[in-house]
Design a protein around this motif. Structure first.
Motif, PDB file in Angstrom:
ATOM      1  N   ALA A 190      29.168  43.512  55.037  1.00 31.32           N
ATOM      2  CA  ALA A 190      29.531  43.017  56.369  1.00 31.32           C
ATOM      3  C   ALA A 190      28.482  42.036  56.884  1.00 31.32           C
ATOM      4  O   ALA A 190      28.819  40.986  57.457  1.00 31.32           O
ATOM      5  N   LEU A 191      27.203  42.352  56.677  1.00 27.84           N
ATOM      6  CA  LEU A 191      26.129  41.466  57.140  1.00 27.84           C
ATOM      7  C   LEU A 191      26.148  40.127  56.396  1.00 27.84           C
ATOM      8  O   LEU A 191      25.911  39.077  56.998  1.00 27.84           O
ATOM      9  N   ILE A 192      26.427  40.166  55.100  1.00 23.55           N
ATOM     10  CA  ILE A 192      26.502  38.918  54.329  1.00 23.55           C
ATOM     11  C   ILE A 192      27.648  38.054  54.835  1.00 23.55           C
ATOM     12  O   ILE A 192      27.497  36.839  55.043  1.00 23.55           O
ATOM     13  N   TYR A 193      28.804  38.666  55.053  1.00 24.00           N
ATOM     14  CA  TYR A 193      29.954  37.908  55.565  1.00 24.00           C
ATOM     15  C   TYR A 193      29.641  37.317  56.938  1.00 24.00           C
ATOM     16  O   TYR A 193      29.925  36.145  57.208  1.00 24.00           O
ATOM     17  N   ILE A 194      29.036  38.106  57.822  1.00 25.89           N
ATOM     18  CA  ILE A 194      28.717  37.641  59.171  1.00 25.89           C
ATOM     19  C   ILE A 194      27.719  36.491  59.116  1.00 25.89           C
ATOM     20  O   ILE A 194      27.841  35.500  59.853  1.00 25.89           O
ATOM     21  N   ALA A 195      26.715  36.604  58.241  1.00 25.16           N
ATOM     22  CA  ALA A 195      25.699  35.552  58.131  1.00 25.16           C
ATOM     23  C   ALA A 195      26.320  34.216  57.716  1.00 25.16           C
ATOM     24  O   ALA A 195      25.928  33.152  58.219  1.00 25.16           O
ATOM     25  N   ILE A 196      27.307  34.259  56.822  1.00 26.19           N
ATOM     26  CA  ILE A 196      27.932  33.021  56.342  1.00 26.19           C
ATOM     27  C   ILE A 196      28.891  32.440  57.376  1.00 26.19           C
ATOM     28  O   ILE A 196      29.067  31.220  57.466  1.00 26.19           O
ATOM     29  N   LEU A 240      28.708  32.918  60.819  1.00 23.79           N
ATOM     30  CA  LEU A 240      28.145  33.154  62.137  1.00 23.79           C
ATOM     31  C   LEU A 240      28.579  32.131  63.184  1.00 23.79           C
ATOM     32  O   LEU A 240      28.722  32.453  64.361  1.00 23.79           O
ATOM     33  N   GLY A 241      28.837  30.894  62.766  1.00 23.47           N
ATOM     34  CA  GLY A 241      29.183  29.862  63.739  1.00 23.47           C
ATOM     35  C   GLY A 241      30.650  29.765  64.086  1.00 23.47           C
ATOM     36  O   GLY A 241      31.045  28.892  64.867  1.00 23.47           O
ATOM     37  N   ASP A 242      31.476  30.646  63.528  1.00 22.91           N
ATOM     38  CA  ASP A 242      32.928  30.570  63.739  1.00 22.91           C
ATOM     39  C   ASP A 242      33.441  31.908  64.263  1.00 22.91           C
ATOM     40  O   ASP A 242      33.657  32.843  63.490  1.00 22.91           O
ATOM     41  N   GLY A 268      43.241  23.421  44.366  1.00 21.79           N
ATOM     42  CA  GLY A 268      43.528  24.253  45.535  1.00 21.79           C
ATOM     43  C   GLY A 268      42.683  25.503  45.561  1.00 21.79           C
ATOM     44  O   GLY A 268      42.235  25.944  46.630  1.00 21.79           O
ATOM     45  N   LEU A 269      42.441  26.076  44.370  1.00 19.12           N
ATOM     46  CA  LEU A 269      41.601  27.265  44.282  1.00 19.12           C
ATOM     47  C   LEU A 269      40.177  26.951  44.730  1.00 19.12           C
ATOM     48  O   LEU A 269      39.566  27.703  45.499  1.00 19.12           O
ATOM     49  N   ALA A 270      39.665  25.803  44.255  1.00 23.17           N
ATOM     50  CA  ALA A 270      38.303  25.411  44.638  1.00 23.17           C
ATOM     51  C   ALA A 270      38.206  25.158  46.136  1.00 23.17           C
ATOM     52  O   ALA A 270      37.239  25.580  46.788  1.00 23.17           O
ATOM     53  N   ASP A 271      39.195  24.471  46.694  1.00 25.83           N
ATOM     54  CA  ASP A 271      39.184  24.201  48.136  1.00 25.83           C
ATOM     55  C   ASP A 271      39.219  25.500  48.939  1.00 25.83           C
ATOM     56  O   ASP A 271      38.529  25.632  49.965  1.00 25.83           O
ATOM     57  N   SER A 272      40.041  26.458  48.496  1.00 21.03           N
ATOM     58  CA  SER A 272      40.145  27.734  49.208  1.00 21.03           C
ATOM     59  C   SER A 272      38.823  28.492  49.181  1.00 21.03           C
ATOM     60  O   SER A 272      38.385  29.060  50.189  1.00 21.03           O
ATOM     61  N   LEU A 273      38.163  28.488  48.011  1.00 21.95           N
ATOM     62  CA  LEU A 273      36.930  29.253  47.873  1.00 21.95           C
ATOM     63  C   LEU A 273      35.749  28.603  48.588  1.00 21.95           C
ATOM     64  O   LEU A 273      34.721  29.253  48.815  1.00 21.95           O
ATOM     65  N   LEU A 274      35.865  27.317  48.937  1.00 21.83           N
ATOM     66  CA  LEU A 274      34.805  26.656  49.706  1.00 21.83           C
ATOM     67  C   LEU A 274      34.882  26.975  51.193  1.00 21.83           C
ATOM     68  O   LEU A 274      33.940  26.708  51.942  1.00 21.83           O
ATOM     69  N   ASP A 275      36.004  27.536  51.618  1.00 21.57           N
ATOM     70  CA  ASP A 275      36.134  27.985  53.000  1.00 21.57           C
ATOM     71  C   ASP A 275      35.100  29.091  53.233  1.00 21.57           C
ATOM     72  O   ASP A 275      34.997  30.031  52.438  1.00 21.57           O
ATOM     73  N   PRO A 276      34.302  29.004  54.321  1.00 24.73           N
ATOM     74  CA  PRO A 276      33.300  30.056  54.580  1.00 24.73           C
ATOM     75  C   PRO A 276      33.885  31.464  54.602  1.00 24.73           C
ATOM     76  O   PRO A 276      33.192  32.428  54.227  1.00 24.73           O
ATOM     77  N   VAL A 277      35.129  31.608  55.042  1.00 24.13           N
ATOM     78  CA  VAL A 277      35.770  32.930  55.028  1.00 24.13           C
ATOM     79  C   VAL A 277      35.834  33.460  53.597  1.00 24.13           C
ATOM     80  O   VAL A 277      35.427  34.598  53.314  1.00 24.13           O
ATOM     81  N   GLY A 288      50.039  35.474  56.643  1.00 20.47           N
ATOM     82  CA  GLY A 288      50.573  34.133  56.425  1.00 20.47           C
ATOM     83  C   GLY A 288      49.732  33.008  56.986  1.00 20.47           C
ATOM     84  O   GLY A 288      50.006  31.841  56.714  1.00 20.47           O
ATOM     85  N   SER A 289      48.687  33.307  57.763  1.00 22.81           N
ATOM     86  CA  SER A 289      47.822  32.254  58.300  1.00 22.81           C
ATOM     87  C   SER A 289      46.963  31.664  57.182  1.00 22.81           C
ATOM     88  O   SER A 289      46.800  32.252  56.115  1.00 22.81           O
ATOM     89  N   GLU A 290      46.401  30.490  57.439  1.00 22.54           N
ATOM     90  CA  GLU A 290      45.579  29.837  56.414  1.00 22.54           C
ATOM     91  C   GLU A 290      44.365  30.693  56.054  1.00 22.54           C
ATOM     92  O   GLU A 290      44.035  30.854  54.874  1.00 22.54           O
ATOM     93  N   SER A 291      43.714  31.263  57.064  1.00 23.21           N
ATOM     94  CA  SER A 291      42.556  32.111  56.790  1.00 23.21           C
ATOM     95  C   SER A 291      42.947  33.343  55.994  1.00 23.21           C
ATOM     96  O   SER A 291      42.199  33.795  55.110  1.00 23.21           O
ATOM     97  N   ASP A 292      44.122  33.898  56.283  1.00 22.82           N
ATOM     98  CA  ASP A 292      44.590  35.067  55.542  1.00 22.82           C
ATOM     99  C   ASP A 292      44.862  34.711  54.084  1.00 22.82           C
ATOM    100  O   ASP A 292      44.530  35.476  53.178  1.00 22.82           O
ATOM    101  N   GLU A 293      45.451  33.524  53.860  1.00 20.29           N
ATOM    102  CA  GLU A 293      45.704  33.084  52.483  1.00 20.29           C
ATOM    103  C   GLU A 293      44.395  32.900  51.726  1.00 20.29           C
ATOM    104  O   GLU A 293      44.269  33.298  50.565  1.00 20.29           O
ATOM    105  N   HIS A 294      43.411  32.268  52.379  1.00 21.77           N
ATOM    106  CA  HIS A 294      42.106  32.087  51.730  1.00 21.77           C
ATOM    107  C   HIS A 294      41.431  33.433  51.486  1.00 21.77           C
ATOM    108  O   HIS A 294      40.768  33.618  50.463  1.00 21.77           O
ATOM    109  N   ALA A 295      41.597  34.362  52.425  1.00 22.15           N
ATOM    110  CA  ALA A 295      41.017  35.695  52.257  1.00 22.15           C
ATOM    111  C   ALA A 295      41.629  36.409  51.056  1.00 22.15           C
ATOM    112  O   ALA A 295      40.921  37.061  50.278  1.00 22.15           O
TER     113      ALA A 295
END
Length: 434
Positions: free
Chosen positions: A125-131, A133-135, A299-308, A373-380
């Motif tokens: 959880a702390l690692i996710y929050i640190a990455i 933090l600005g969103d 598309g996979l690379a773009d998704s994984l570059l999302d901070p989420v 179905g949201s973009e963040s959910d798809e990336h997650a």
């Protein structure tokens, strides 16, 4: 008595023979379920990335159920809210059993898996929050990488080999039980958008009747099932995620008989519902939840570059190893305990890597955090799949290094010189403890 003559406490002691048998039976069922889970996830992922992906989405959105009761839900929602209630019912049974009659009833034996589970939640959880933090919007997904999927992890173990020593198998299962309990609390506390007190209070009535009946060892499905369904529907209407109803129903079932000897009704229900949960519920949920359009390598690379997504992958792969291993090490330092027998810290790191396989509950929390179905959910979803696969690969490499030692330990644990059906190691250790 001198200090050198005082035996040091040991981590990962073998439990009793009945407990070892019970764990083996549970893990066997969960392993089969894990394989079916992988099949369901792969089918969904492949289908969602074919020209017929529209049919998959249309199937997910098919609505069934009585509209008058506000239960005309999509199949995907029924899988997440309805079927997973059975999964959490079994989890509730297992959590209660561990605290009443299992390893968790003894604070000394519970210290390691509880600390490991907490470490395996906090550090990711702390690692996710640190990455992220600005969103602020992305921060709502902090709990996604905290879950461990025992079925998926055991499917990986089935590929690696069947020679994990009994103490490590017990530790993995107990850790997953505590992890499930933490996940239940997180879902109920942090992912309840709007709480309606009226339906929640009404839900206590059928739950109380259910509790009274099971305390009296009533097994009649025509009595218990309507009460359970009513409890689920009212919890669903209250705004709390409906799977919490499954946990509450599981907690209501007695583990030990009040009068007479023998197990309570929890063991009976667990035998009945665990195969359904492992072989039907989790694979069906995976089928409806894991279908995400990847869009090729780009598309996979773009998704994984999302901070989420980046936060989820790093938290699952790195955070679980650091959290679980670090917490276990701290317990050993504070208690001055040493690892049992031929076990090594490499084994703990390998199990911690397995803990990074978060799938079922992670997908559920992703839907709750970002909206299905949201973009963040798809990336997650993509990150959960990639992170779980990477964690499984790391665990495979680490545990394969120790495979020869594990084979030898398992061979020792199977020796039964007097042919009484109880391995010698359990008898000798029982005599030593006595």
């Amino acid at each position: 008595m001198s200090e050198s003559a005082t035996p040091r406490a040991r981590l990962f002691d073998r439990g009793s023979w009945p407990e070892a048998q019970r764990v083996t039976q549970i893990l066997r069922k969960e392993t089969v379920g894990g394989v079916l889970l992988l099949v369901g996830a792969v089918v969904a992922l492949v289908w969602a990335n074919t020209p017929w992906s529209g049919a998959y989405e249309a199937l997910r959105e098919v609505r069934v159920g009585p509209a008058a009761l506000h239960l005309d839900l999509s199949l995907a929602t029924w899988a997440a809210d309805g079927l997973l209630a059975i999964f959490f019912f079994v989890a509730g049974l297992e959590v209660k059993r561990e605290f009443v009659a299992g390893d968790l009833r003894d604070p000394r034996r519970a210290a390691v898996p509880v600390a490991a589970a907490v470490g395996g939640v906090v550090v990711p959880a702390l690692i996710y929050i640190a990455i992220n933090l600005g969103d602020p919007a992305a921060l709502s997904g902090w709990a996604i990488p905290t879950a461990t999927d025992i079925a998926f992890a055991l499917a990986v173990l089935a590929v690696i080999g069947h020679h994990l020593p009994s103490a490590l198998r017990t530790f993995l299962l107990t850790l997953a039980v505590v992890d499930d309990l933490i996940a239940i609390v997180i879902i109920a506390v942090f992912y309840t958008r709007e709480l309606l007190v009226g339906p929640l209070l009404l839900a206590l009535l059928p739950l109380a009747v259910f509790a009274v009946l099971v305390q009296r060892r009533v097994r009649s499905w025509w009595l218990l099932l309507p009460l359970a369904a009513t409890t689920w529907a009212l919890v669903h209407a209250s705004g709390i995620h409906a799977t919490v109803a499954g946990v509450l129903l599981g907690f209501a079932v007695p583990v030990i008989r009040k009068h007479g000897e023998g197990p309570g009704l929890a063991e009976h229900f667990e035998h009945r519902f665990r195969p359904i949960s492992a072989a039907v519920v989790v694979p069906v949920f995976a089928f409806f939840a894991a279908g995400v359009t990847v869009g090729g390598l780009g598309g996979l690379a773009d998704s994984l570059l999302d901070p989420v997504a980046l936060g989820i992958v790093l938290a699952l792969v790195l955070g679980k190893i650091v959290g679980i291993t670090g917490a276990t090490y701290l317990v050993s330092r504070f208690t001055r305990a040493e690892l049992h027998g031929d076990l090594a810290w490499t084994d703990v790191i390998g199990l911690a890597a397995l803990g990074g396989i978060g799938f079922t509950v992670s997908l559920l929390i992703g839907d709750l955090a970002f909206g299905a179905g949201s973009e963040s959910d798809e990336h997650a979803k993509i990150a959960i799949l990639v992170g779980s696969l990477l964690a499984g690969l790391v665990a495979t490499i680490i545990l394969r290094i120790r495979n020869r030692v594990h084979r030898r330990i398992c061979a020792e644990e199977s020796v039964d010189s007097d042919h009484d059906g109880i391995p010698d190691v359990h008898q000798h250790e029982g005599e030593t403890r006595g």
